[in-house]
Write a protein that holds these residues in place. Structure first.
Motif, short mmCIF file in Angstrom:
data_model
loop_
_atom_site.label_atom_id
_atom_site.label_comp_id
_atom_site.label_asym_id
_atom_site.label_seq_id
_atom_site.Cartn_x
_atom_site.Cartn_y
_atom_site.Cartn_z
N UNK A 1 -16.41 -22.44 -7.02
CA UNK A 1 -17.21 -23.27 -6.12
C UNK A 1 -16.55 -23.44 -4.75
N UNK A 2 -15.22 -23.28 -4.68
CA UNK A 2 -14.52 -23.48 -3.41
C UNK A 2 -14.89 -22.45 -2.35
N UNK A 3 -15.44 -21.31 -2.78
CA UNK A 3 -15.86 -20.28 -1.85
C UNK A 3 -17.39 -20.25 -1.69
N UNK A 4 -18.07 -21.18 -2.29
CA UNK A 4 -19.53 -21.23 -2.23
C UNK A 4 -19.99 -21.92 -0.94
N UNK B 1 -27.02 -26.26 -1.79
CA UNK B 1 -27.78 -26.62 -2.98
C UNK B 1 -27.10 -26.13 -4.26
N UNK B 2 -26.45 -24.97 -4.18
CA UNK B 2 -25.73 -24.44 -5.32
C UNK B 2 -24.42 -25.20 -5.52
N UNK B 3 -23.75 -25.49 -4.43
CA UNK B 3 -22.48 -26.20 -4.48
C UNK B 3 -22.60 -27.54 -5.20
N UNK B 4 -23.70 -28.26 -4.95
CA UNK B 4 -23.88 -29.57 -5.56
C UNK B 4 -24.18 -29.52 -7.06
N UNK B 5 -24.39 -28.32 -7.60
CA UNK B 5 -24.67 -28.21 -9.02
C UNK B 5 -23.40 -28.05 -9.86
N UNK B 6 -22.27 -27.84 -9.21
CA UNK B 6 -21.01 -27.73 -9.95
C UNK B 6 -20.55 -29.12 -10.39
N UNK B 7 -20.26 -29.30 -11.68
CA UNK B 7 -19.83 -30.61 -12.18
C UNK B 7 -18.62 -31.17 -11.45
N UNK C 1 -16.42 -23.70 0.85
CA UNK C 1 -17.00 -24.61 -0.13
C UNK C 1 -16.17 -25.87 -0.29
N UNK C 2 -14.87 -25.70 -0.34
CA UNK C 2 -13.97 -26.84 -0.45
C UNK C 2 -14.07 -27.74 0.78
N UNK C 3 -14.15 -27.12 1.97
CA UNK C 3 -14.21 -27.89 3.20
C UNK C 3 -15.54 -28.65 3.32
N UNK C 4 -16.63 -28.04 2.89
CA UNK C 4 -17.92 -28.73 2.91
C UNK C 4 -17.85 -30.01 2.08
#
Length: 207
Positions: free
Chosen positions: A37-40, A44-50, A118-121
């Motif tokens: 997820x850190x590279x996503x 909308x996809x990022x928010x689906x990671x637990x 992804x991590x920075x977002x």
């Protein structure tokens, strides 16, 4: 509902952006994306990671006046896709900073971080919550997001906006943030303090 593969808002049996079949509502609700997820960069996809949702729900309370659960719900509601559009174009179209004319004040600041986009977002979302800057809208770009938040009024200045652009550049991530306070010529350091706190939080991973 949004595509679990590309993040585009769904309107039929298949995603118009990537062709992914649309799962039934009950099934789609339980779908969890796989990978790092850190590279996503797809919001909308990022928010689906637990792990991401857990971070957003546990943002340490500082100036914010809402609970972690309320902030997470706000994140869910803020997404507005701009499929196939660059982050720079979105910033020009969507950010109130570039749309408003007349008397105003504001500051800008930019920095490049070694962490993936992804991590920075997620770090930016956490930093906004920690500093009491309510999320308004998140616009999706090809390589990142443009995040709009409210800059509440106080003793020093009227209500304004904070616009943060997060863009992946190779193995690094560029963050540009700007404030916009319409209706007055001076904010007595409010914009500078806001951006300093925001980037200080990003420098410590806003965790």
């Amino acid at each position: 509902m949004y595509c679990v593969n590309c993040g585009l808002k769904l309107g039929g049996r298949f995603c118009a952006g990537c062709g992914t079949p649309v799962a039934p509502a009950a099934e789609a609700k339980d779908l969890v994306p796989v990978g790092d997820w850190q590279h996503e960069v797809r919001y909308a996809v990022l928010l689906r990671f637990p792990e991401v949702r857990d971070r957003l729900a546990k943002v340490p309370e500082s100036a914010k006046t809402i609970t972690g659960e309320e902030w997470l719900e706000l994140c869910d509601q803020a997404f507005k896709p701009f499929a196939g559009v660059s982050v720079k174009t979105i910033a020009t179209i969507a950010a109130p900073l570039y749309a408003k004319m007349g008397i105003k004040t504001g500051k800008k600041r930019a920095s490049v971080f070694a962490e993936p986009p992804g991590q920075v977002i997620v770090d930016v979302l956490c930093a906004l919550a920690k500093n009491g800057l309510p999320l308004v809208k998140v616009h999706q770009g090809q390589s990142g997001c443009v995040i709009e938040a409210k800059l509440p009024s106080d003793l020093w200045a009227f209500e304004g906006q904070v616009v943060v652009t997060v863009e992946g550049i190779g193995e690094e991530t560029k963050v540009e943030a700007a404030t916009n306070i319409p209706g007055q010529l001076f904010d007595w350091g409010k914009s500078t303090r806001c951006l300093e706190k925001l980037f200080d939080n990003l420098g410590t991973k806003a965790a």
